[in-house]
Design an enzyme around this catalytic site. Sequence first.
Site, PDB file in Angstrom:
ATOM      1  N   LYS A   9     -11.168  -7.164  -2.548  1.00 21.47           N
ATOM      2  CA  LYS A   9     -11.565  -5.800  -2.208  1.00 21.47           C
ATOM      3  C   LYS A   9     -11.790  -4.994  -3.497  1.00 21.47           C
ATOM      4  O   LYS A   9     -11.444  -5.463  -4.594  1.00 21.47           O
ATOM      5  CB  LYS A   9     -10.478  -5.184  -1.314  1.00 21.47           C
ATOM      6  CG  LYS A   9     -10.312  -5.937   0.021  1.00 21.47           C
ATOM      7  CD  LYS A   9      -9.199  -5.346   0.890  1.00 21.47           C
ATOM      8  CE  LYS A   9      -9.042  -6.118   2.197  1.00 21.47           C
ATOM      9  NZ  LYS A   9      -7.946  -5.582   3.046  1.00 21.47           N
ATOM     10  N   TYR A  49     -14.920  -5.402  10.267  1.00 22.34           N
ATOM     11  CA  TYR A  49     -13.633  -4.962  10.814  1.00 22.34           C
ATOM     12  C   TYR A  49     -13.771  -4.415  12.236  1.00 22.34           C
ATOM     13  O   TYR A  49     -12.970  -3.583  12.658  1.00 22.34           O
ATOM     14  CB  TYR A  49     -12.997  -3.921   9.895  1.00 22.34           C
ATOM     15  CG  TYR A  49     -12.308  -4.509   8.666  1.00 22.34           C
ATOM     16  CD1 TYR A  49     -11.276  -5.437   8.796  1.00 22.34           C
ATOM     17  CD2 TYR A  49     -12.667  -4.119   7.378  1.00 22.34           C
ATOM     18  CE1 TYR A  49     -10.624  -5.965   7.689  1.00 22.34           C
ATOM     19  CE2 TYR A  49     -12.028  -4.651   6.259  1.00 22.34           C
ATOM     20  CZ  TYR A  49     -11.003  -5.572   6.427  1.00 22.34           C
ATOM     21  OH  TYR A  49     -10.366  -6.090   5.320  1.00 22.34           O
ATOM     22  N   ASN A 112      -4.871  -3.140  -0.589  1.00 17.35           N
ATOM     23  CA  ASN A 112      -4.140  -4.415  -0.651  1.00 17.35           C
ATOM     24  C   ASN A 112      -4.973  -5.582  -1.183  1.00 17.35           C
ATOM     25  O   ASN A 112      -4.726  -6.735  -0.857  1.00 17.35           O
ATOM     26  CB  ASN A 112      -3.497  -4.736   0.701  1.00 17.35           C
ATOM     27  CG  ASN A 112      -4.514  -4.903   1.805  1.00 17.35           C
ATOM     28  OD1 ASN A 112      -5.698  -4.701   1.590  1.00 17.35           O
ATOM     29  ND2 ASN A 112      -4.054  -5.289   2.972  1.00 17.35           N
ATOM     30  N   HIS A 115      -8.809  -9.783   1.287  1.00 18.37           N
ATOM     31  CA  HIS A 115      -8.924 -10.116   2.713  1.00 18.37           C
ATOM     32  C   HIS A 115      -8.986 -11.632   2.883  1.00 18.37           C
ATOM     33  O   HIS A 115      -9.582 -12.328   2.060  1.00 18.37           O
ATOM     34  CB  HIS A 115     -10.208  -9.526   3.300  1.00 18.37           C
ATOM     35  CG  HIS A 115     -10.632 -10.194   4.575  1.00 18.37           C
ATOM     36  ND1 HIS A 115     -10.083  -9.866   5.793  1.00 18.37           N
ATOM     37  CD2 HIS A 115     -11.507 -11.206   4.823  1.00 18.37           C
ATOM     38  CE1 HIS A 115     -10.629 -10.651   6.731  1.00 18.37           C
ATOM     39  NE2 HIS A 115     -11.488 -11.471   6.160  1.00 18.37           N
ATOM     40  N   GLU A 126     -17.072 -14.476  10.244  1.00 18.66           N
ATOM     41  CA  GLU A 126     -17.135 -13.713   8.998  1.00 18.66           C
ATOM     42  C   GLU A 126     -18.041 -14.393   7.969  1.00 18.66           C
ATOM     43  O   GLU A 126     -18.809 -13.726   7.272  1.00 18.66           O
ATOM     44  CB  GLU A 126     -15.715 -13.517   8.447  1.00 18.66           C
ATOM     45  CG  GLU A 126     -14.903 -12.567   9.332  1.00 18.66           C
ATOM     46  CD  GLU A 126     -13.423 -12.504   8.966  1.00 18.66           C
ATOM     47  OE1 GLU A 126     -13.006 -13.135   7.977  1.00 18.66           O
ATOM     48  OE2 GLU A 126     -12.687 -11.802   9.684  1.00 18.66           O
TER      49      GLU A 126
HETATM   50  P1  ATP Z   1      -7.383  -8.394   6.171  1.00 16.79           P
HETATM   51  O1  ATP Z   1      -8.084  -8.498   7.514  1.00 16.79           O
HETATM   52  O2  ATP Z   1      -8.021  -7.364   5.250  1.00 16.79           O
HETATM   53  O3  ATP Z   1      -7.225  -9.735   5.530  1.00 16.79           O
HETATM   54  P2  ATP Z   1      -4.850  -8.397   7.482  1.00 16.79           P
HETATM   55  O4  ATP Z   1      -5.468  -9.441   8.346  1.00 16.79           O
HETATM   56  O5  ATP Z   1      -3.623  -8.755   6.721  1.00 16.79           O
HETATM   57  O6  ATP Z   1      -5.903  -7.869   6.409  1.00 16.79           O
HETATM   58  P3  ATP Z   1      -5.434  -6.438   9.507  1.00 16.79           P
HETATM   59  O7  ATP Z   1      -4.505  -6.045  10.581  1.00 16.79           O
HETATM   60  O8  ATP Z   1      -6.596  -7.321   9.829  1.00 16.79           O
HETATM   61  O9  ATP Z   1      -4.555  -7.092   8.332  1.00 16.79           O
HETATM   62  O10 ATP Z   1      -5.946  -5.111   8.817  1.00 16.79           O
HETATM   63  C1  ATP Z   1      -7.117  -5.119   8.040  1.00 16.79           C
HETATM   64  C2  ATP Z   1      -6.940  -4.205   6.859  1.00 16.79           C
HETATM   65  O11 ATP Z   1      -6.804  -2.874   7.307  1.00 16.79           O
HETATM   66  C3  ATP Z   1      -5.684  -4.456   6.014  1.00 16.79           C
HETATM   67  O12 ATP Z   1      -5.830  -5.480   5.075  1.00 16.79           O
HETATM   68  C4  ATP Z   1      -5.524  -3.114   5.327  1.00 16.79           C
HETATM   69  O13 ATP Z   1      -6.420  -2.993   4.217  1.00 16.79           O
HETATM   70  C5  ATP Z   1      -5.962  -2.152   6.419  1.00 16.79           C
HETATM   71  N1  ATP Z   1      -4.814  -1.655   7.168  1.00 16.79           N
HETATM   72  C6  ATP Z   1      -4.083  -2.324   8.078  1.00 16.79           C
HETATM   73  N2  ATP Z   1      -3.089  -1.569   8.562  1.00 16.79           N
HETATM   74  C7  ATP Z   1      -3.208  -0.382   7.929  1.00 16.79           C
HETATM   75  C8  ATP Z   1      -2.495   0.840   7.981  1.00 16.79           C
HETATM   76  N3  ATP Z   1      -1.442   0.994   8.777  1.00 16.79           N
HETATM   77  N4  ATP Z   1      -2.898   1.851   7.179  1.00 16.79           N
HETATM   78  C9  ATP Z   1      -3.959   1.715   6.352  1.00 16.79           C
HETATM   79  N5  ATP Z   1      -4.688   0.586   6.264  1.00 16.79           N
HETATM   80  C10 ATP Z   1      -4.324  -0.447   7.035  1.00 16.79           C
HETATM   81 MG    MG Z   2      -7.301  -9.186   9.303  1.00 21.60          MG
END
Ligand code: ATP
Ligand code: MG
Length: 137
Positions: A9, A49, A112, A115, A126
């Site tokens: 990211k 997303y 974070n 992804h 994806e």
């Molecule tokens: P990713 O899909 O990016 O790999 P993930 O699968 O670990 O992450 P998801 O639940 O898919 O988690 O959420 C996608 C992304 O949305 C997270 O990586 C983070 O950047 C963001 N995100 C998730 N929860 C929150 C939150 N509570 N507040 C802000 N951003 C969030």
């Molecule tokens: Mg995810």
Amino acid sequence: TERTYIMIKPDGVQRGLIGTIIQRFEQRGFILRGLKMMSVEKSHAEAHYADLSSKPFFGGLVEYICSAPVCAMCWEGKDVVKTGRKIIGATNPLASEPGTIRGDFCIDVGRNIIHGSDAVESAQKELALWFPDGVCE
Ligand code: ATP
Ligand code: MG
């Protein structure tokens, strides 16, 4: 063999973590099949997303992904989807263990770094979205 979509990211790119992240996947034994830097359009981030579109953080998440270039990658290898998620670490910073990418490099769920696809089916979707012309065979 199995493939997954991994994306560094904007914060990961800006903090100079591309090399470290590639090294962790390579050291584990995975093969890099696709790699490109990309500026992301809003509609593209929203499609990626889409499952999270009802979440309160969706708008901020899309803005974050579009804020600066990302590094889009396709990685291949045995069980790379699940193992890739382990290398990345948990979504919640309190749960991401030291030794994982998130556990070593970030403290904020909204910044974070990386992804990784969460299942084989989402990886296929994806990869089709981010690499519409395909990757190396
Ligand atoms: P990713 O899909 O990016 O790999 P993930 O699968 O670990 O992450 P998801 O639940 O898919 O988690 O959420 C996608 C992304 O949305 C997270 O990586 C983070 O950047 C963001 N995100 C998730 N929860 C929150 C939150 N509570 N507040 C802000 N951003 C969030
Ligand atoms: Mg995810």
